[in-house]
Write a protein that holds these residues in place. Structure first.
Motif, PDB file in Angstrom:
ATOM      1  N   ASN A 211     -76.297  52.721 -20.569  1.00 44.43           N
ATOM      2  CA  ASN A 211     -77.433  51.810 -20.721  1.00 44.43           C
ATOM      3  C   ASN A 211     -78.731  52.555 -20.996  1.00 44.43           C
ATOM      4  O   ASN A 211     -79.603  52.059 -21.728  1.00 44.43           O
ATOM      5  N   MET A 212     -78.892  53.735 -20.423  1.00 50.60           N
ATOM      6  CA  MET A 212     -80.078  54.536 -20.725  1.00 50.60           C
ATOM      7  C   MET A 212     -80.097  54.923 -22.201  1.00 50.60           C
ATOM      8  O   MET A 212     -81.145  54.893 -22.854  1.00 50.60           O
ATOM      9  N   ALA A 213     -78.931  55.258 -22.735  1.00 52.63           N
ATOM     10  CA  ALA A 213     -78.854  55.599 -24.159  1.00 52.63           C
ATOM     11  C   ALA A 213     -79.131  54.376 -25.029  1.00 52.63           C
ATOM     12  O   ALA A 213     -79.859  54.458 -26.035  1.00 52.63           O
ATOM     13  N   LEU A 214     -78.570  53.219 -24.653  1.00 49.49           N
ATOM     14  CA  LEU A 214     -78.781  51.999 -25.426  1.00 49.49           C
ATOM     15  C   LEU A 214     -80.244  51.559 -25.397  1.00 49.49           C
ATOM     16  O   LEU A 214     -80.740  50.952 -26.352  1.00 49.49           O
ATOM     17  N   ALA A 215     -80.944  51.851 -24.295  1.00 49.72           N
ATOM     18  CA  ALA A 215     -82.343  51.456 -24.178  1.00 49.72           C
ATOM     19  C   ALA A 215     -83.234  52.213 -25.158  1.00 49.72           C
ATOM     20  O   ALA A 215     -84.308  51.734 -25.530  1.00 49.72           O
ATOM     21  N   GLU A 216     -82.805  53.398 -25.591  1.00 43.85           N
ATOM     22  CA  GLU A 216     -83.641  54.247 -26.433  1.00 43.85           C
ATOM     23  C   GLU A 216     -83.366  54.091 -27.918  1.00 43.85           C
ATOM     24  O   GLU A 216     -84.172  54.488 -28.753  1.00 43.85           O
ATOM     25  N   VAL A 217     -82.195  53.515 -28.278  1.00 43.53           N
ATOM     26  CA  VAL A 217     -81.825  53.480 -29.693  1.00 43.53           C
ATOM     27  C   VAL A 217     -82.361  52.237 -30.384  1.00 43.53           C
ATOM     28  O   VAL A 217     -82.775  51.274 -29.732  1.00 43.53           O
ATOM     29  N   PHE A 218     -82.343  52.300 -31.706  1.00 47.81           N
ATOM     30  CA  PHE A 218     -82.676  51.135 -32.521  1.00 47.81           C
ATOM     31  C   PHE A 218     -81.383  50.403 -32.842  1.00 47.81           C
ATOM     32  O   PHE A 218     -80.420  51.006 -33.330  1.00 47.81           O
ATOM     33  N   ILE A 219     -81.344  49.089 -32.565  1.00 50.85           N
ATOM     34  CA  ILE A 219     -80.194  48.247 -32.914  1.00 50.85           C
ATOM     35  C   ILE A 219     -80.736  46.923 -33.443  1.00 50.85           C
ATOM     36  O   ILE A 219     -81.465  46.227 -32.725  1.00 50.85           O
ATOM     37  N   ALA A 220     -80.414  46.587 -34.650  1.00 46.75           N
ATOM     38  CA  ALA A 220     -80.871  45.310 -35.204  1.00 46.75           C
ATOM     39  C   ALA A 220     -79.935  44.890 -36.342  1.00 46.75           C
ATOM     40  O   ALA A 220     -79.150  45.689 -36.849  1.00 46.75           O
ATOM     41  N   LEU A 221     -80.067  43.635 -36.728  1.00 46.86           N
ATOM     42  CA  LEU A 221     -79.223  43.050 -37.763  1.00 46.86           C
ATOM     43  C   LEU A 221     -80.018  42.991 -39.059  1.00 46.86           C
ATOM     44  O   LEU A 221     -81.047  42.310 -39.141  1.00 46.86           O
ATOM     45  N   HIS A 222     -79.536  43.689 -40.094  1.00 48.68           N
ATOM     46  CA  HIS A 222     -80.254  43.798 -41.358  1.00 48.68           C
ATOM     47  C   HIS A 222     -79.892  42.621 -42.274  1.00 48.68           C
ATOM     48  O   HIS A 222     -79.194  42.768 -43.285  1.00 48.68           O
ATOM     49  N   VAL A 223     -80.373  41.452 -41.899  1.00 57.58           N
ATOM     50  CA  VAL A 223     -80.156  40.232 -42.677  1.00 57.58           C
ATOM     51  C   VAL A 223     -81.442  39.422 -42.675  1.00 57.58           C
ATOM     52  O   VAL A 223     -82.319  39.635 -41.831  1.00 57.58           O
ATOM     53  N   PRO A 224     -81.602  38.479 -43.605  1.00 61.70           N
ATOM     54  CA  PRO A 224     -82.793  37.620 -43.595  1.00 61.70           C
ATOM     55  C   PRO A 224     -82.889  36.796 -42.313  1.00 61.70           C
ATOM     56  O   PRO A 224     -81.877  36.500 -41.664  1.00 61.70           O
TER      57      PRO A 224
END
Length: 526
Positions: free
Chosen positions: A193-206
């Motif tokens: 969870n510490m690693a997930l808190a620092e990364v960028f995660i997003a959905l590249h869609v409109p």
């Protein structure tokens, strides 16, 4: 039943999030501005100190929720309860109602009263949404998405009772071996969870696609499921009061979205540029675990019922669901009913994706089944014959036992890759990594499965965003390179869209972090 027009307009909501961290300075400043008159009045009231404190907390919760909603989907409401006793253990009902009434009366929030929709037979909670004036003031005082991230809702590891007993959370056994296992799981989850808190995660869609996905999730889990890029904390849930049943990882927003959109997930660790992900699946992981248990090699395709025909699309999904029903059910009748429910669920999901504004006509299970598949009883019988070596485990309810083995494999994969600086997004029997790390992921998956089961399991890579782009009808090339694709993304208009809002927020946080480190080093040199 069809929804009324009013219900259709208001169903586009998300529940109130109470598990927010203590308010940042910007949120406190905004709370003081919008609640000045209310806080002044409650401070003078009888038992004013507690009421004043509760009202301030209520304002902070409401501000954080309406801004989180604004940053993720400006048109969506936040569903709130105005019934006494709903939000126990924190803000009093008196303070909650006073706060909502005050903010509505002074034009800070829109309010839609809850109601019963006769057309669908459903009750809808009240809704709130920030007014344009509130949003303007909030942005002026510096409200940003990174200030509004929630704490994990669940404990890191939960042990739940059976469904028959309500699925209540149970205390973890006091046996020393169980306690040691719990400590190891919690330690690993904290790292993940510490690693997930620092990364960028997003959905590249409109944004329109994100809204459509959220609407589809709302259709199956009203007011519970939505796409929120900041929901990324994982927990493990064990079932039926047994620490050896279940244990899967839950909580990440990427686990909820339809499979066909996962290829558009972008991922980056600090210092990396966000790129599309690669998803690698185990081929039939649960039957493969059983074949490993008896020392045999599973079929090349565990979901095929004809020797020379490999199922694809909806037919393959249905056969996979049928095999899962054989493993999770305790009787033939239970398995047949479970599969019929899965067929209905899959058909309705597909229907509403293609006809979002239409009501699905009444159809039989036979009509809902994908073309080429037999009726439900025959499908289960055929799969039982195909998998005769492990048929002794069918109708025995071994699914949760297999989930435990599967979760142990998943944990080993994630920790192994974290040791190499690679963040993984788990989806039970498949895993996503940033483009370029798929070779390490495949190695980790092979090693983990063999370590836990003593055997091997086939792997397959899913289609990526780059593959999808190459295959688009409006493209004149099918050999676009990784660097060319990255440049295409870099050249997009960054002024619009939720993806770029979240990415800009993350990049600003990275820059501010680097600036803070540089300043600290300069201070050390001085």
């Amino acid at each position: 039943m069809a929804l009324s027009d009013e219900a259709r307009a208001l169903r586009n909501s998300r529940p109130l999030v109470l598990n927010l961290p203590p308010p940042e300075l910007e949120v406190e400043v905004l709370a003081r501005i919008v609640g000045d008159g209310l806080l002044l009045g409650t401070a003078r009231a009888e038992r004013g100190s507690k009421l004043n404190e509760d009202c301030f907390d209520a304002i902070c919760v409401i501000m954080a929720n309406v801004f989180r909603q604004r940053f993720s989907d400006p048109k969506r409401y936040v569903a709130v309860s105005m019934a006494s006793g709903t939000y126990r253990g924190g803000i009093s009902y008196n303070a909650w109602k006073r706060t909502v009434d005050y903010l509505v009366a002074h034009g800070w929030i829109e309010f839609k009263k809850g109601f019963y929709d006769r057309a669908s037979g459903r009750r809808f909670r009240s809704r709130i949404r920030g007014t344009e004036h509130l949003i303007e003031v909030g942005l002026q005082v510096g409200i940003q998405p990174n200030l509004l991230r929630p704490y994990p809702v669940h404990a890191l590891v939960e042990l739940r009772d059976t469904k028959e007993n309500g699925g209540e959370i149970l205390p973890w056994p006091s046996d020393p071996v169980d306690r040691q296992a719990l400590a190891v799981m919690e330690s690993n989850l904290k790292r993940i969870n510490m690693a997930l808190a620092e990364v960028f995660i997003a959905l590249h869609v409109p944004d329109l696609v994100i809204s459509q996905i959220s609407a589809a999730l709302q259709r199956t889990q009203p007011e519970r499921s939505w796409v929120d890029f900041y929901n990324r904390f994982l927990c493990r849930i064990f079932n039926d009061g047994n620490t050896k049943l279940g244990g899967r990882f839950f909580g990440g927003w990427w686990q909820q979205i339809p499979r066909e959109y996962r290829k558009f997930i972008h991922l980056a660790a600090p210092g990396e540029e966000p790129l599309w992900t690669v998803e690698v699946d185990f081929r039939g992981v649960q039957p493969a675990i059983l074949y490993a248990r008896i020392g045999q090699i599973p079929p090349q395709d565990c979901y095929a019922i004809h020797p020379y025909i490999r199922p694809i699309g909806a037919a393959r999904d249905c056969l996979k669901a049928a095999l899962m029903c054989l493993l999770n059910s305790s009787s033939e009748i239970e398995a047949e009913q479970a599969l019929r429910n899965e067929v209905r669920k899959s058909f309705y999901t597909s229907w509403y994706r293609r006809h979002p504004e239409s009501e699905c006509p009444k159809m039989t299970i036979r009509q809902m089944l994908p073309e080429g598949l037999p009726d439900v009883p025959e499908m289960l019988d055929t799969l039982s014959r195909v998998h005769a070596p492990i048929a002794r485990y069918f109708y025995q309810g071994v699914g949760k036992e297999l989930m435990f083995t599967e979760s142990a494999i998943a944990e080993r994969i994630m920790i192994s890759l974290l040791d190499r600086g690679i963040v993984v997004l788990p989806i039970h029997d498949s895993f996503l990594v940033r483009k370029g790390a798929q070779g390490s992921l495949r190695d980790a998956m092979n090693e983990a499965f063999e370590f836990v089961t003593g055997a091997s399991c086939g792997l397959k890579e899913d289609v990526t965003e780059l593959d999808d782009y190459r295959n688009r009808e409006d493209q004149w090339r099918d050999d676009v390179t990784v660097e060319e694709m990255a440049n295409i993304i870099r050249d997009e208009d960054r002024s619009t869209g939720l993806y770029w809002e979240v990415r800009s927020d993350w990049e600003q946080m990275q820059n501010s972090g680097r600036e803070a480190i540089a300043e600290a080093r300069r201070a050390d040199r001085r």
